[in-house]
Design a protein around this motif. Structure first.
Motif, PDB file in Angstrom:
ATOM      1  N   TRP A  77     -11.291  -9.165  -0.996  1.00  0.00           N
ATOM      2  CA  TRP A  77     -10.932  -8.624  -2.735  1.00  0.00           C
ATOM      3  C   TRP A  77     -10.900  -9.422  -3.856  1.00  0.00           C
TER       4      TRP A  77
ATOM      5  N   GLN B 146      -4.565  -0.300  -6.879  1.00  0.00           N
ATOM      6  CA  GLN B 146      -5.229   1.195  -6.394  1.00  0.00           C
ATOM      7  C   GLN B 146      -6.742   0.837  -5.841  1.00  0.00           C
ATOM      8  N   LYS B 147      -7.087   0.286  -6.425  1.00  0.00           N
ATOM      9  CA  LYS B 147      -8.667   0.514  -6.491  1.00  0.00           C
ATOM     10  C   LYS B 147      -9.132  -0.379  -5.087  1.00  0.00           C
ATOM     11  N   PHE B 148      -8.660  -1.140  -4.082  1.00  0.00           N
ATOM     12  CA  PHE B 148      -8.164  -2.027  -2.908  1.00  0.00           C
ATOM     13  C   PHE B 148      -8.759  -0.803  -1.836  1.00  0.00           C
ATOM     14  N   VAL B 149      -9.347  -0.992  -1.257  1.00  0.00           N
ATOM     15  CA  VAL B 149      -9.869   0.867  -0.486  1.00  0.00           C
ATOM     16  C   VAL B 149      -9.551   0.110   0.936  1.00  0.00           C
ATOM     17  N   GLY B 150      -9.549  -1.712   1.426  1.00  0.00           N
ATOM     18  CA  GLY B 150      -9.802  -2.183   2.310  1.00  0.00           C
ATOM     19  C   GLY B 150      -8.188  -2.067   3.692  1.00  0.00           C
ATOM     20  N   THR B 151      -8.274  -2.302   4.824  1.00  0.00           N
ATOM     21  CA  THR B 151      -6.442  -2.338   5.293  1.00  0.00           C
ATOM     22  C   THR B 151      -5.763  -3.525   5.761  1.00  0.00           C
TER      23      THR B 151
ATOM     24  N   GLU C 245      -9.873  -7.909   4.749  1.00  0.00           N
ATOM     25  CA  GLU C 245     -10.502  -7.534   3.513  1.00  0.00           C
ATOM     26  C   GLU C 245      -9.992  -8.112   1.773  1.00  0.00           C
TER      27      GLU C 245
ATOM     28  N   ARG D 247       0.909  -0.792  -0.055  1.00  0.00           N
ATOM     29  CA  ARG D 247       0.036  -0.228  -0.002  1.00  0.00           C
ATOM     30  C   ARG D 247       0.720   1.388  -0.048  1.00  0.00           C
TER      31      ARG D 247
END
Length: 203
Positions: free
Chosen positions: A73, A60-65, A69, A8
C-alpha cells in the motif's frame, strides 16, 4: 506486526512509529525511481515525506491485515507520487515554451485536448514546440491521432481530450494503472514519430 495491529486499533503513536520505520525503505525506492529530468526540482526525500503524510492521513482506507499488504500500500502511494511529480514539474518547466503558442482565440474542447497533447509531446521533443502554434499543425496532429491503432488512439483520447486520470483509464480499458501508463507512453512515442515524419516531409 504488533505496531500495525495497534495502529489499526486507533493508536496514533504506533502509527507514527510504524510509518517512520518505513522511511529508509521508501527513500531507497524513491532515489532509485525518481525521474532524472526532475531531480533538480524535487528530492527523493520530499516524495517520501509526502507519501508518509498521505499514508497517515488515509490510514483508515487501508483494508489489509498484514505487513506485506501494508508495504504494498505504501509502495503504491509512493509510485503515484513519483508519477505525479513528473507531470507537475515537467509541466512547470515547459510553461514558458507553451506561452509561445497564441491561444488568444476561443477554442473548442478538441482543440484544448490537442494543445494539452502538444505540451506532453514537448516533454519528448522540445524542439518541435513551434510546430504546434497554428491551426494547420493542430489539424495534422488530429489526423495523425486518427491513424493510430485503436488502443493507442483510445488512450490518447481519454487522457488528453477527456482529461481522465490513468486510474480512470485503466478501469475503462480493463488494465492495471501501470500497464495503462505504458500504453499511453508508447502511444505518445508513436504519435511523436508520426509527427516528426510529417514535419520532415513538409520541409
Amino acid at each position: 506486526m504488533k505496531l500495525l495491529g495497534q495502529a489499526r486499533n486507533g493508536d496514533a503513536d504506533s502509527l507514527g512509529l510504524l510509518l517512520r520505520n518505513y522511511f529508509r525503505y521508501l527513500n531507497s525506492l524513491s532515489r532509485g525511481h525518481l525521474d532524472e529530468r526532475i531531480r533538480s526540482r524535487v528530492s527523493a526525500s520530499d516524495i517520501v515525506q509526502e507519501t508518509l503524510l498521505e499514508a497517515h492521513r488515509d490510514f483508515q482506507k487501508f483494508v489489509g491485515t498484514s505487513l506485506h499488504e501494508f508495504t504494498g500500500w505504501l509502495r503504491k502511494i509512493l509510485f503515484n507520487n513519483l508519477a505525479r511529480a513528473v507531470e507537475v514539474h515537467l509541466a512547470s518547466a515547459k510553461r514558458d515554451v507553451r506561452r509561445q503558442c497564441s491561444l488568444d482565440e476561443p477554442v473548442n474542447g478538441a482543440s484544448h485536448g490537442a494543445v494539452r497533447l502538444e505540451n506532453r509531446l514537448n516533454d519528448f521533443v522540445p524542439s518541435a514546440s513551434s510546430a504546434f502554434c497554428n491551426a494547420e499543425s493542430l489539424q495534422r496532429l488530429t489526423l495523425a491521432i486518427s491513424l493510430l491503432p485503436n488502443d493507442y488512439r483510445e488512450v490518447i483520447q481519454m487522457r488528453h481530450y477527456e482529461g481522465l486520470s490513468f486510474a480512470e483509464i485503466a478501469v475503462r480499458l480493463e488494465r492495471n494503472p501501470g500497464a495503462t501508463r505504458m500504453l499511453w507512453f508508447r502511444a505518445v512515442e508513436k504519435l511523436k514519430a508520426a509527427m516528426n515524419r510529417d514535419e520532415q516531409e513538409l520541409k
